[in-house]
Design an enzyme around this catalytic site. Structure first.
Site, PDB file in Angstrom:
ATOM      1  CG  ASP A  68      13.846  -1.393  26.092  1.00 60.00           C
ATOM      2  OD1 ASP A  68      13.781  -1.471  24.849  1.00 60.00           O
ATOM      3  OD2 ASP A  68      14.852  -0.976  26.690  1.00 60.00           O
ATOM      4  N   GLY A  69       9.415  -2.484  27.384  1.00 60.07           N
ATOM      5  CA  GLY A  69       8.399  -3.286  28.061  1.00 60.07           C
ATOM      6  C   GLY A  69       7.659  -4.191  27.092  1.00 60.07           C
ATOM      7  CG  ASN A 142      15.143  -6.368  31.252  1.00 59.50           C
ATOM      8  OD1 ASN A 142      15.983  -6.619  30.402  1.00 59.50           O
ATOM      9  ND2 ASN A 142      14.388  -5.282  31.224  1.00 59.50           N
ATOM     10  CD  GLU A 143      14.427  -6.279  35.900  1.00 62.42           C
ATOM     11  OE1 GLU A 143      13.223  -6.090  35.608  1.00 62.42           O
ATOM     12  OE2 GLU A 143      15.358  -5.687  35.336  1.00 62.42           O
ATOM     13  CG  ASP A 171      13.913  -0.115  50.458  1.00 60.32           C
ATOM     14  OD1 ASP A 171      13.829  -0.340  51.678  1.00 60.32           O
ATOM     15  OD2 ASP A 171      13.886   1.037  49.977  1.00 60.32           O
ATOM     16  CB  THR A 182      21.062  -1.315  30.123  1.00 58.99           C
ATOM     17  OG1 THR A 182      20.331  -2.285  29.359  1.00 58.99           O
ATOM     18  CG2 THR A 182      22.536  -1.411  29.772  1.00 58.99           C
ATOM     19  CE1 TYR A 184      14.839  -0.758  40.840  1.00 60.34           C
ATOM     20  CE2 TYR A 184      13.549  -2.784  40.863  1.00 60.34           C
ATOM     21  CZ  TYR A 184      13.949  -1.600  41.477  1.00 60.34           C
ATOM     22  OH  TYR A 184      13.453  -1.267  42.701  1.00 60.34           O
ATOM     23  CB  SER A 187      17.653   2.419  38.336  1.00 61.92           C
ATOM     24  OG  SER A 187      17.175   2.716  37.049  1.00 61.92           O
ATOM     25  CB  ALA A 206      17.342   1.382  49.247  1.00 64.92           C
TER      26      ALA A 206
END
Length: 286
Positions: A68-69, A142-143, A171, A182, A184, A187, A206
């Protein structure tokens, strides 16, 4: 019917090289003209390019060979040309690269028969700071993330269309597309959206306050972030690219107003990919 295709890959692993070799062999056996990005290694009988604008004729589609990268990097290569991307997975998860190496020949035949769907995926754009990345490539499939650059937690004040949303002690913060839901975002405990959804997800990384949860905002929202912290700088990422910037900079993120066209084979769908990749139902109690 495919007449000319492009290939983008990284000459990085034996598995990827084998995937590229197999793809080239299958395309040549079907008399398809092949254009290869210069980062993909040396193969006989192909036309090499650094930028698609160098080609006299644009390809019908581009194969991204890797994980995906690699697919995210391919996005930047085709963004201005409207060429659909088909991902050949020689990596691991493969939500975007969903053609497996042993299915290359079958998939090419399916594409030739028109047995696929085009999925249009939203892009985000980092509007400020300007010129943070080379060639103004501040687009994310993605983001976009804001993260601490050292051990100290950061404070992020977020405004949606200039209306105050919240102050995050955390964080960092993930600003995600549906495609990135789907990645980062997943996660970090964020929601999963179908790829054609135009919404934007804001997910804390976090968070210090455990009552804080991810939120989904409309896709036409304009986000402004003001970051504070104990050190002198923080980290901004746009997909696979990252830079450290000083706290004096505000971050502006919104929809790019452009979409990336991706190929989904008829024997695949988003929900089956979710089940397989996340092993839903693998627990016998389900």
């Amino acid at each position: 019917m495919l007449n000319r295709v492009a290939i983008f890959s990284k000459d990085s692993t034996e598995k990827t090289r084998n995937g590229v070799s197999k793809l080239i062999g299958e395309l040549k056996s079907r008399n398809v003209e092949i254009c290869m990005h210069k980062s993909g290694g040396i193969y006989p009988g192909v036309i090499y390019f650094h930028d698609l604008s160098e080609l006299l004729q644009l390809p019908d589609l581009i194969f991204s060979v890797g994980g995906d990268g690699t697919f995210l990097e391919t996005t930047i290569k085709v963004k201005d040309f409207g060429i659909p991307i088909a991902g050949v997975n020689t990596g691991r998860m493969g939500f975007l690269a969903n053609i497996y190496a042993d299915e290359i020949g079958i998939s090419i035949d399916m594409i030739n028969r028109g047995e696929y769907l085009i999925i249009e995926r939203n892009l985000l754009k980092l509007n400020k700071p300007e010129g943070l990345f080379e060639e103004n490539n501040s687009y994310a499939l993605n983001e976009v993330t804001i993260q601490k650059s050292d051990l100290s937690m950061i404070t992020i004040n977020v405004y949606v269309n200039e209306v105050y949303l919240n102050t995050y002690w955390s964080d960092g913060l993930i600003i995600s597309t549906a495609t990135g839901s789907t990645a980062y975002n997943l996660s970090a405990g964020g929601p999963i959206l179908t790829p054609d959804d135009e919404s934007i997800i804001i997910s804390p990384i976090a968070p210090h306050n455990m009552t804080i949860r991810p939120i989904i905002v409309p896709g036409n929202s304009k986000l402004r972030m003001i970051v504070e912290g104990r050190s002198s700088e923080f980290l901004v990422t746009v997909d696979y690219r990252s830079r450290k910037i000083p706290y004096s900079e505000s971050i502006l993120v919104g929809s790019a107003g452009e979409k990336i066209r991706t190929i989904m084979m008829n024997n695949r769908d988003f929900y089956s990919t979710l089940r397989n990749k996340l092993m839903w139902g693998a627990d016998r109690r389900n």
